[in-house]
Scaffold this active site. Structure first.
Site, PDB file in Angstrom:
ATOM      1  N   CYS A 270     -14.764  -3.301   0.244  1.00  0.00           N
ATOM      2  CA  CYS A 270     -15.491  -2.392   0.844  1.00  0.00           C
ATOM      3  C   CYS A 270     -16.802  -2.626   1.712  1.00  0.00           C
ATOM      4  CB  CYS A 270     -15.929  -1.295  -0.115  1.00  0.00           C
ATOM      5  SG  CYS A 270     -14.577  -0.370  -0.938  1.00  0.00           S
TER       6      CYS A 270
HETATM    7  N1  NAD Z   1     -11.316  -1.201  -4.452  1.00  0.00           N
HETATM    8  C1  NAD Z   1     -12.296  -0.519  -4.397  1.00  0.00           C
HETATM    9  O1  NAD Z   1     -13.260  -0.815  -5.172  1.00  0.00           O
HETATM   10  C2  NAD Z   1     -12.361   0.733  -3.448  1.00  0.00           C
HETATM   11  C3  NAD Z   1     -13.575   1.622  -3.546  1.00  0.00           C
HETATM   12  C4  NAD Z   1     -13.636   2.737  -2.514  1.00  0.00           C
HETATM   13  C5  NAD Z   1     -12.861   3.039  -1.516  1.00  0.00           C
HETATM   14  N2  NAD Z   1     -11.901   1.946  -1.442  1.00  0.00           N
HETATM   15  C6  NAD Z   1     -10.690   2.071  -0.321  1.00  0.00           C
HETATM   16  O2  NAD Z   1      -9.406   2.645  -0.721  1.00  0.00           O
HETATM   17  C7  NAD Z   1      -8.308   2.227  -0.073  1.00  0.00           C
HETATM   18  C8  NAD Z   1      -7.450   1.232  -0.999  1.00  0.00           C
HETATM   19  O3  NAD Z   1      -8.128   0.375  -1.537  1.00  0.00           O
HETATM   20  P1  NAD Z   1      -7.669  -0.446  -2.945  1.00  0.00           P
HETATM   21  O4  NAD Z   1      -8.875  -1.375  -3.411  1.00  0.00           O
HETATM   22  O5  NAD Z   1      -6.786   0.620  -3.912  1.00  0.00           O
HETATM   23  O6  NAD Z   1      -6.201  -1.240  -2.350  1.00  0.00           O
HETATM   24  P2  NAD Z   1      -5.297  -2.118  -2.880  1.00  0.00           P
HETATM   25  O7  NAD Z   1      -4.936  -3.287  -2.042  1.00  0.00           O
HETATM   26  O8  NAD Z   1      -5.506  -2.544  -4.469  1.00  0.00           O
HETATM   27  O9  NAD Z   1      -4.070  -1.086  -3.002  1.00  0.00           O
HETATM   28  C9  NAD Z   1      -3.361  -0.622  -1.953  1.00  0.00           C
HETATM   29  C10 NAD Z   1      -1.929  -0.334  -2.522  1.00  0.00           C
HETATM   30  O10 NAD Z   1      -1.448   0.313  -1.428  1.00  0.00           O
HETATM   31  C11 NAD Z   1      -0.090  -0.232  -1.167  1.00  0.00           C
HETATM   32  N3  NAD Z   1       0.527   0.016   0.048  1.00  0.00           N
HETATM   33  C12 NAD Z   1       0.345  -0.608   1.289  1.00  0.00           C
HETATM   34  N4  NAD Z   1       0.793  -0.075   2.420  1.00  0.00           N
HETATM   35  C13 NAD Z   1       1.634   1.155   1.642  1.00  0.00           C
HETATM   36  C14 NAD Z   1       2.581   2.213   2.199  1.00  0.00           C
HETATM   37  N5  NAD Z   1       2.729   2.238   3.500  1.00  0.00           N
HETATM   38  N6  NAD Z   1       3.119   3.118   1.438  1.00  0.00           N
HETATM   39  C15 NAD Z   1       2.790   2.913   0.091  1.00  0.00           C
HETATM   40  N7  NAD Z   1       2.036   2.122  -0.617  1.00  0.00           N
HETATM   41  C16 NAD Z   1       1.274   1.080   0.303  1.00  0.00           C
HETATM   42  C17 NAD Z   1      -0.275  -1.640  -1.697  1.00  0.00           C
HETATM   43  O11 NAD Z   1       1.169  -2.191  -2.046  1.00  0.00           O
HETATM   44  C18 NAD Z   1      -1.107  -1.666  -2.698  1.00  0.00           C
HETATM   45  O12 NAD Z   1      -0.572  -1.481  -3.874  1.00  0.00           O
HETATM   46  C19 NAD Z   1      -9.031   1.305   1.050  1.00  0.00           C
HETATM   47  O13 NAD Z   1      -9.260   2.212   1.894  1.00  0.00           O
HETATM   48  C20 NAD Z   1     -10.341   1.022   0.369  1.00  0.00           C
HETATM   49  O14 NAD Z   1     -11.194   0.501   1.326  1.00  0.00           O
HETATM   50  C21 NAD Z   1     -11.594   0.726  -2.215  1.00  0.00           C
END
Ligand code: NAD
Length: 431
Positions: A270
């Protein structure tokens, strides 16, 4: 039955796309609230693990996942055709930066293209992935609306930022207030209704664009304040002032000051990334976001500064970086988690290796060979392993490490954590 009635009676069928740090906890919360929810991910291994009640996210226990899987409320699949039978879809896919620091929204686009194939009347689509202001309207609405699908009437679309803080024992998906902004007032209302059936506090705002900007303000606030205190740390070092003592004393002011602490640089999915989504979009409107760029530069320079402290520490021992065996303690982007994405420890390791150091690491949460750590040996912090180390660099550290014992076992210790250990020793080099 209307969508509102379905949500109120928990008969609505839900879907979450992207089952990572954000999507999996949300999937489980929806299931716990009594909704039948299907998780969709392109990663077949994650899907298999969910259906086997095995959690790969530390904040979700196998037990919590197992409860909702066994009760039949939660399942997972790689097959997007299940979208034909769901009433709501939450999108939680990654939003990284390209090498040029431009937003990469290709994951959102590909998820929305799948949604478009199965779109039907009265579906609610909510984007949770962090992104630049305007994405929900410009990227998603334009792909979904048509003569038939009219937003606010038979298609509902909203943005709701995720604020999850992995490893935080007090705040989780359920009790972190949820900001919600729809394309229309009706969209905000129906999305708020869905979340209020599941989460504790909902904060509706007037538009999706506002909700998108809220998340970027929060992360820019952290990036800029960390950048400021890192600059103060660099300044204090030049002037031979103890920055930790300065911050501790400043923090006694009961109003108008919020303590931030210097550290080895930003990490995670993030804070190092999201502010550039905002500055990129601002640039398109002819506005240069100078604070964001400057904080990015200062925070990005911290791994080099860590290495300069290692050089100083080894110099006192009449040693060079080249040929020294250096153990990095804590390689995740923060203590006590297994996520190494954007971790400053990776930059520190790379910089030390480039200067000819023999680098090993210790992190009980991060397995050897994990991602960018490939080729870097993982060691235990025992007498035998530490006897051959010339220096320990505590980058993010983690609980369970006995820092006093570590200090006794290595000639010098560089402590770059953004917490002050209180231990005073000539052998410790801080930021
Ligand atoms: N990790 C954090 O602490 C956090 C906090 C707030 C916001 N976010 C935001 O949330 C979003 C997700 O982050 P995250 O950390 O969960 O990511 P992550 O990489 O842990 O998970 C994303 C998942 O999406 C899947 N994926 C990718 N493309 C896909 C598609 N087309 N269809 C279906 N699945 C698909 C991946 O295989 C993965 O399992 C990002 O935008 C991030 O900036 C993350």
């Amino acid at each position: 039955m209307s969508l509102v009635e379905k949500i109120k009676s928990k008969e609505a069928r839900l879907a979450v796309i992207g089952l990572g740090y954000v999507g999996l906890p949300l999937l489980v919360e929806f299931g716990r609230a009594g909704f039948h929810t299907v998780g969709i991910d392109i990663d077949a291994e994650k899907v298999r693990q969910i259906n086997d009640s095995v959690s790969y996210i530390k904040d979700v226990s196998d037990e919590a996942l197992g409860d909702v899987v066994k009760s039949g409320h939660v399942s997972a699949t790689t097959d997007f055709s299940v979208l034909a039978d769901v009433d709501t879809v939450n999108i939680c896919v990654p939003t990284p930066l390209r090498k040029t620091r431009d937003p990469d929204i290709s994951y959102i686009v590909s998820a929305v293209d799948e949604i478009a194939k199965y779109l039907h009347d009265n579906q609610l689509i909510i984007l949770e992935s962090t992104t630049y202001p305007g994405t929900t309207e410009e990227v998603i609405l334009t792909r979904l609306q048509s003569d038939h699908f009219r937003v606010g009437e038979n298609l509902f679309l909203a943005f709701s930022p995720e604020r999850v803080d992995p490893g935080n024992p007090d705040f989780n998906t359920k009790n972190i207030p949820k900001v919600v902004g729809g394309i229309t007032q009706a969209c905000t209302e129906v999305a708020s209704l869905l979340y209020s059936a599941t989460l504790v506090t909902i904060v509706p705002v007037s538009t999706a664009k506002v909700a998108e900007t809220v998340k970027l303000l929060e992360n820019t606030f952290r990036s800029v304040n960390i950048g400021l205190v890192n600059e103060i740390a660099l300044m204090c070092n030049k002037m031979d002032i103890d920055v930790w003592e300065v911050i501790r004393a400043a923090a006694t002011k009961p109003f108008g000051f919020m303590a931030f602490y210097p550290g080895p640089g930003l990490g995670g999915h993030c804070i190092p990334i999201d502010p550039f989504y905002l500055s990129w979009k601002a640039k398109l409107s002819g506005f240069e976001a100078r604070f964001i760029e400057l904080a990015g530069q200062i925070n990005g320079s911290m791994p080099e500064y860590v290495v300069s402290r290692v050089v100083e520490a080894l110099n006192e021992e009449e040693k060079s970086v080249k040929g020294s065996r250096i153990v990095i303690v804590g390689v995740a982007y923060k203590a006590d988690i297994d996520d190494i994405r954007e971790s400053p420890a990776l930059d520190v390791i790379e910089l030390l290796c480039r200067r000819g150091a023999n680098v090993v690491y210790h992190d009980s949460y991060v397995a050897e060979g994990h991602g960018k750590l490939e080729g870097i040996e993982s060691i235990e912090l025992d007498d035998a392993a530490l006897a051959s180390c010339d220096c320990a660099v505590v980058v993010t550290g983690h609980k369970g490490v006995d820092y006093d014992a570590l200090l006794e076992k290595v000639p010098v210790l560089v402590d770059t954590r953004n917490v002050y250990s209180g231990v005073k020793s000539d052998k410790i080099y801080r930021l």
